[in-house]
Motif scaffolding. Structure first.
Motif, PDB file in Angstrom:
ATOM      1  N   ASN A 188       0.797  -1.227   0.000  1.00  0.00           N
ATOM      2  CA  ASN A 188       0.000   0.000   0.000  1.00  0.00           C
ATOM      3  C   ASN A 188       0.829   1.276   0.000  1.00  0.00           C
ATOM      4  O   ASN A 188       0.331   2.359   0.330  1.00  0.00           O
ATOM      5  CB  ASN A 188      -0.970   0.007   1.189  1.00  0.00           C
ATOM      6  N   THR A 189       2.101   1.152  -0.382  1.00  0.00           N
ATOM      7  CA  THR A 189       2.962   2.331  -0.512  1.00  0.00           C
ATOM      8  C   THR A 189       3.719   2.247  -1.834  1.00  0.00           C
ATOM      9  O   THR A 189       3.824   1.166  -2.423  1.00  0.00           O
ATOM     10  CB  THR A 189       3.950   2.427   0.672  1.00  0.00           C
ATOM     11  N   ALA A 190       4.237   3.375  -2.318  1.00  0.00           N
ATOM     12  CA  ALA A 190       4.813   3.444  -3.671  1.00  0.00           C
ATOM     13  C   ALA A 190       5.863   2.365  -3.935  1.00  0.00           C
ATOM     14  O   ALA A 190       5.750   1.581  -4.873  1.00  0.00           O
ATOM     15  CB  ALA A 190       5.399   4.828  -3.913  1.00  0.00           C
ATOM     16  N   THR A 191       6.885   2.308  -3.110  1.00  0.00           N
ATOM     17  CA  THR A 191       7.940   1.294  -3.255  1.00  0.00           C
ATOM     18  C   THR A 191       8.361   0.846  -1.867  1.00  0.00           C
ATOM     19  O   THR A 191       8.627   1.673  -0.999  1.00  0.00           O
ATOM     20  CB  THR A 191       9.162   1.861  -3.997  1.00  0.00           C
ATOM     21  N   LEU A 192       8.417  -0.457  -1.677  1.00  0.00           N
ATOM     22  CA  LEU A 192       8.685  -0.995  -0.350  1.00  0.00           C
ATOM     23  C   LEU A 192       9.901  -1.912  -0.378  1.00  0.00           C
ATOM     24  O   LEU A 192      10.047  -2.747  -1.275  1.00  0.00           O
ATOM     25  CB  LEU A 192       7.463  -1.773   0.147  1.00  0.00           C
ATOM     26  N   GLU A 210       3.770  -0.687  -5.304  1.00  0.00           N
ATOM     27  CA  GLU A 210       2.417  -0.560  -4.774  1.00  0.00           C
ATOM     28  C   GLU A 210       1.426  -1.373  -5.607  1.00  0.00           C
ATOM     29  O   GLU A 210       1.507  -1.431  -6.822  1.00  0.00           O
ATOM     30  CB  GLU A 210       1.999   0.912  -4.778  1.00  0.00           C
ATOM     31  N   GLU A 239       2.958  -2.021   8.535  1.00  0.00           N
ATOM     32  CA  GLU A 239       2.098  -0.859   8.274  1.00  0.00           C
ATOM     33  C   GLU A 239       1.966  -0.553   6.787  1.00  0.00           C
ATOM     34  O   GLU A 239       1.049   0.167   6.381  1.00  0.00           O
ATOM     35  CB  GLU A 239       2.645   0.369   8.996  1.00  0.00           C
ATOM     36  N   TYR A 240       2.851  -1.123   5.963  1.00  0.00           N
ATOM     37  CA  TYR A 240       2.822  -0.822   4.530  1.00  0.00           C
ATOM     38  C   TYR A 240       2.208  -1.939   3.691  1.00  0.00           C
ATOM     39  O   TYR A 240       2.332  -1.930   2.467  1.00  0.00           O
ATOM     40  CB  TYR A 240       4.244  -0.528   4.035  1.00  0.00           C
TER      41      TYR A 240
END
Length: 461
Positions: A188-192, A210, A239-240
């Motif tokens: 749920n984030t751009a790049t993890l 994402e 969290e991501y």
């Protein structure tokens, strides 16, 4: 002039007595309605009780209209009424069995907990017609919960399941947690960053974008363990990612019948293909036998008889083994169209036919099980190209191209933190097809579902 009734006076005096007994001053509170008919009497009752001027100050102050007994009776009625109201409020605010605070995925839903499949029936009766089935761990929307049956919706099915086979709301989530139902994490984030250990200073083994989905090994408050591919397993910050259980939907009777029909067609086609190959093998064997017989004309009659019997026995054994193998294949693998054309697009289309087949470490069978480099090796072999069974080695073949200049049929390579560990075939439109892992098998993903580090072109279109 307004004159209060005996019941009203008793009610107002009750407040004065309760406050006096508890040691609280019976002063007028802001926002509460008082008038001359109740304030003065209430206060005086409190004073009489404190000073003990009379055994029945209420009767003294009201000229016998109301007695202390009346006030105490009113106190009991008020207390009982309050208790009833509290009980009513508690009943009206009881939580629904389908509430899901710990597992929001199961809000207003339930999962099947039986050991096998659960029947979905048209009516709340074990004798009603079956409209579909829900697998163990399957999910459904709850429409109405009865004493013994629940009306549900799942897939294309609407019907009833016995309550004993369902877990609802948060209980459904707990059941899935305790019974090994697989989970998927969506970034749920751009790049993890995927790290080797549960530590932000640990080595980053790859990056994931994402919206991509990955198999979950474990979930913690701070870290979630993912499987990216056969060569990458690592940790991301919890969290991501949004983690959900992979609960199947119901299958209707009609859908199951269609699936059975297709499976039978595929098995029949595979069996006919086997018979055709068997006929070819028999013809070849017979021709070879005749040739051998002509070359051994000087052998004695006894020797000819023995040799013929040996060949017959060998042939029968070989045919039995082939038949057994073909029967197994007929029930597990559908026929796949032979490769057509000679471009990278043709190769990519051919490769996509194998989506859904299994991943097997060290394997190279497109329908029987293969790993990532075995998959690319076998697909390219069908087009006449020879590649080694190793992702890192394959990266040294062909011509390296920019990631911004990808064409269908190109090979994309991915790092596992210590070197190239995975390979996929670019199919165009920003996607690749690859043998991912034991859970997903051969699948299609976004080309950057993890960070690609190199691309090569084998076929020049």
């Amino acid at each position: 002039m307004y004159k209060p009734t005996k019941r009203v006076v008793a009610a107002f005096l009750t407040a004065g007595i309760l406050l006096s007994v508890s040691g609280i001053s019976a002063n007028v509170e802001a926002g509460q309605d008082y008038d001359s008919s109740n304030v003065g009497i209430s206060i005086k009752v409190g004073e009489y009780l404190e000073e003990k001027k009379s055994e029945d100050p209420v009767s003294d102050l009201t000229d016998g209209i109301v007695t202390m007994a009346d006030v105490y009776a009113e106190t009991e009625v008020t207390t009982a009424s309050d208790a009833d109201a509290t009980a009513t409020d508690a009943t009206s605010t009881d939580a629904s069995p389908t509430d899901a605070h710990l597992y929001p995925q199961f809000q207003d839903r339930a999962v099947a907990t039986a050991e096998g499949k659960v029947n979905i029936r048209t009516e709340a009766s074990p004798d009603a017609e079956v409209v579909g089935v829900l697998d163990r761990g399957g999910i459904c929307l709850v429409d109405e919960i009865g004493e013994e049956w629940t009306k549900i919706e799942s897939g294309t099915c609407v019907g009833y399941i016995a309550n004993e086979y369902l877990a609802y709301g948060d209980d459904a989530g707990t059941w899935c947690e305790n019974n090994g139902i697989a989970r998927t994490a969506v970034i749920n984030t751009a790049t993890l960053k995927v790290r080797e250990e549960k530590d932000e200073s640990s080595e980053c083994v790859t990056l994931v974008p994402e919206g991509e989905e990955y198999y979950v090994y474990s979930v913690g408050d701070e870290w979630t363990e993912l499987s990216v591919d056969d060569d990458v397993r690592g940790f991301v910050k919890s969290e991501y990612v949004d983690v959900t259980f992979d609960n199947p939907r119901a299958v209707s009777v009609e859908e199951q019948a269609e699936a059975d029909r297709k499976a039978k067609e595929e098995a029949d086609a595979a069996w006919l293909a086997y018979l055709a190959s068997l006929n070819t093998q028999t013809t070849t064997t017979t021709t070879q036998q005749n040739t051998n017989t002509n070359q051994t004309t000087t052998t004695t009659t006894t020797q000819q008889t023995d040799n013929t019997q040996a060949v017959d026995n060998t042939q029968q054994t070989q045919q039995t083994e082939v038949a057994t193998e073909a029967t197994t294949q007929a029930t597990t693998a559908a026929p796949v169209a032979a490769p057509a054309g000679s471009t990278g697009v043709d190769l990519a289309n051919y490769a996509c036919q194998f989506v859904g087949y299994s991943y097997v470490y060290g394997g190279s069978s497109l329908t029987g099980g293969t790993d990532c480099s075995g998959f690319t090796m076998s697909v390219y072999a069908a087009y006449g190209y020879s590649l080694p069974h190793n992702a890192a080695a394959q990266s040294g073949y062909g011509t390296e191209v920019s990631l911004s200049d990808l064409q269908a049929g190109d090979l994309l390579f991915y790092s596992n933190g210590g070197g190239i560990g995975h390979v996929a075939i670019y199919i165009g439109g920003g996607s690749v097809v690859h043998a991912s892992n034991a859970r997903d098998g051969i699948k299609i993903s976004s080309y950057n579902y993890r960070t690609p580090v190199k691309a090569v072109r084998i076929i020049n279109n």
